[in-house]
Scaffold this active site. Sequence first.
Site, PDB file in Angstrom:
ATOM      1  N   TRP A 288       3.713  16.603 -28.541  1.00  0.00           N
ATOM      2  CA  TRP A 288       2.551  17.469 -28.398  1.00  0.00           C
ATOM      3  C   TRP A 288       2.986  18.789 -27.782  1.00  0.00           C
ATOM      4  O   TRP A 288       4.113  18.880 -27.282  1.00  0.00           O
ATOM      5  CB  TRP A 288       1.492  16.797 -27.490  1.00  0.00           C
TER       6      TRP A 288
ATOM      7  N   ASP B 270      -0.566  27.327 -24.894  1.00  0.00           N
ATOM      8  CA  ASP B 270      -1.877  27.945 -24.700  1.00  0.00           C
ATOM      9  C   ASP B 270      -2.990  26.927 -24.950  1.00  0.00           C
ATOM     10  O   ASP B 270      -2.719  25.783 -25.322  1.00  0.00           O
ATOM     11  CB  ASP B 270      -2.033  29.163 -25.619  1.00  0.00           C
TER      12      ASP B 270
ATOM     13  N   GLU C  21      -2.989  24.986 -28.004  1.00  0.00           N
ATOM     14  CA  GLU C  21      -1.886  24.009 -28.092  1.00  0.00           C
ATOM     15  C   GLU C  21      -0.850  24.398 -29.130  1.00  0.00           C
ATOM     16  O   GLU C  21      -0.201  23.551 -29.726  1.00  0.00           O
ATOM     17  CB  GLU C  21      -2.444  22.603 -28.407  1.00  0.00           C
ATOM     18  N   GLU C  22      -0.724  25.688 -29.373  1.00  0.00           N
ATOM     19  CA  GLU C  22       0.173  26.139 -30.430  1.00  0.00           C
ATOM     20  C   GLU C  22       1.260  27.078 -29.937  1.00  0.00           C
ATOM     21  O   GLU C  22       2.374  27.057 -30.449  1.00  0.00           O
ATOM     22  CB  GLU C  22      -0.637  26.877 -31.510  1.00  0.00           C
TER      23      GLU C  22
ATOM     24  N   GLU D 268     -16.549  20.640 -34.595  1.00  0.00           N
ATOM     25  CA  GLU D 268     -15.694  21.664 -34.000  1.00  0.00           C
ATOM     26  C   GLU D 268     -15.845  22.987 -34.752  1.00  0.00           C
ATOM     27  O   GLU D 268     -16.012  24.053 -34.168  1.00  0.00           O
ATOM     28  CB  GLU D 268     -14.236  21.198 -34.059  1.00  0.00           C
TER      29      GLU D 268
END
Length: 670
Positions: A203, A259, A262-263, A487
């Site tokens: 992750w 960030d 998550e990238e 979302e």
Amino acid sequence: MDLAQGGLFAVSASSNTSFFEPIMHPFSSLLLLGTLAFNAVTGRPNSLLSERAVVKRDVDSFLATEVPYALNQVKCNIASGCNAGGVGSGLVIASPSKSDPDYFYHWTRDAALVFKAVVDRFVDSYDADLQTLIQNCMKNQVLSLLLPLPQCQSLLNDDFCASDITSQARLQTVSNPSGNFYDGSGLGEPKFNADGSQFTGSWGRPQRDGPPLRALTMITYSKWLVNNGYQSTAKDLVWPVIQNDLAYTAQYWNQTGFDLWEEVQGSSFFTIAASHRALVEGSNLAKTLGTSCSYCDSIAPQVLCFQQSFWSSSGNYALANINVNNGRSGKDTNVFVSTNQGFDPSLGCDATSFQPCSDRALASHKVVVDSFRSIYSINSDIGKGQAIAVGRYPEDTYYNGNPWYLHTLGAAEQLYNALYVWKSQGSITVTSTSLPFFQDLSSSVSTGTYASDTATYKTIYDAVMAYADGFVNNVAKYVGANGALAEQYDRNNGNPLSARDLTWSYASVLTVAARRAGVIPLGWAETNVAATSVPGSCYATSAIGAYSAAPTNPFPASQTPGSGQPTVPTSTRTTSPPPRPLPATVKIVGNIPALGNWDTNKAVALSASGYTSNNPVWSVSITFAAGQSMQYKYIVVNTDGSVTWEADPNHAYTVPTGCATQTTKSDSWQ
Ligand code: NOJ
Ligand code: NOJ
């Protein structure tokens, strides 16, 4: 020299390397009861524009049904809720969706932001059911810090773990994929399995926004406890947990991480803004509780200093990420989440803390919203200054890149926040930075300050209100069946996409509706100058936090509003001398060029990367010629730039001439 208290400085020098490390001790000082800001609920004048009246009625009726629905859905996604079978006590799933995408996890960020919305609602209006959820969550925050314990792999085993966790020594030995508890690194873990066990898949980690966001949420609940006479609960049960998250923030804020999307591995505006607020508000709460957070005080100004470097004056917006080169424009709704989380009306339209009505935040609003105008077909017939569907960032490819409900609502929330401040201060200021934002809404506007009795003020105020309502209306238009909020919604046809029933989407309904109604969360700045005052020079300093297991006693029963007794007599809340700045950076300086020839400006900085509580060492690796002799001292460069020298005599060292290519020289601070 306070560093000497238990501080061990190992200097390892060699024919090519040396290492150094100090420990930071919080100073206890400044016991002062801060006045917590309460914000009155104020109404808004009704607009006279008929077009606006239509939108307003739509928005009113949408929110009238959507808010109770959203609250219910938030509860459903929290342990023991209707969607949350198998979810550990106090945990919250990001969404009930278990595939495409699988969001059946507890994310630290989502949980903190969702619970912040819940706590804010609870603070505004007491609700015993919410209090139970909040307290389970707080208690769980203790547990999630302790998750690595084998027995506590599952929070379904909550009671057993709560009573069993006493041995810090055991904690310190176990790691999660981001690190461990012992040096704090494990607190940066972004995501846990729904039962509370470690998620070990690969992750984007660590994510450093989790600890400050979690601290903010717990601080807000602590303020409620204090204000209602339960100071000892706040101090004994919640503060120890907050302290660990503040320690993490003060120690790691200046290291890159992933960030909020998550990238991107770099420095994120959102993470930095959250870190700043947490340290300032943490310091304030510490004083209220009769203690202090010295690393909050020493580090917060540096975080704010760094935050300023995200501003792009050429682009007229705050960049989402720096210290990364990913080919993106940096236009990102990260700025909406940041400004809304950092809102404190007592700061007015301050730009350094990026208040929602600041010229920088409004300029960013325009640039970021505009970046979605041409790329989503559902926005194609909508002109400038009209509300549209808003996504994360224009280059986004996640599910092909689409609008997100929480961002369209976030765009509205920023504007409601701005309106609240303009109304309370009785004027609107247009600067050259914010002019493009205002001109989209009223083309004839020019720079200046417009008092509330002027026509310009009224024109702008109504236009911004209509613009804000337009964003909510966009969500009302594309909401799923029965008010469901996924979302994302499809950029081409507006249909719900990606994770269904996203908890964060529902939380954003709660916050936007509250702000629109003039219900504002507790402020965080109080009288702390570190909220807005930027030091003359920035230093990339960090503190070394102490991490300790927090007590896991249950919350006392029946902590209802106002019925408790203050447990700390007011007379003990006195002012003592202001905190001294904490040592910032340890360096080595000596009589040879490689050590700066005794010039402190050329001293070599040590790193705390190998620091642990057991072995509090700063270190550095330097290459010297074999046989080289030198004299040196360690110095501490304080956060204000001043230098503290070690006592005499100088250390002396001669690099061995044998076969070793690396030797270690260890010293202690003297
Ligand atoms: C999952 C993350 O949560 C999301 O933010 C990201 O865009 C995708 N992975 C793709 O990297
Ligand atoms: C993807 C988002 O980008 C991220 O911010 C969030 O934490 C996860 N989804 C879970 O909702």
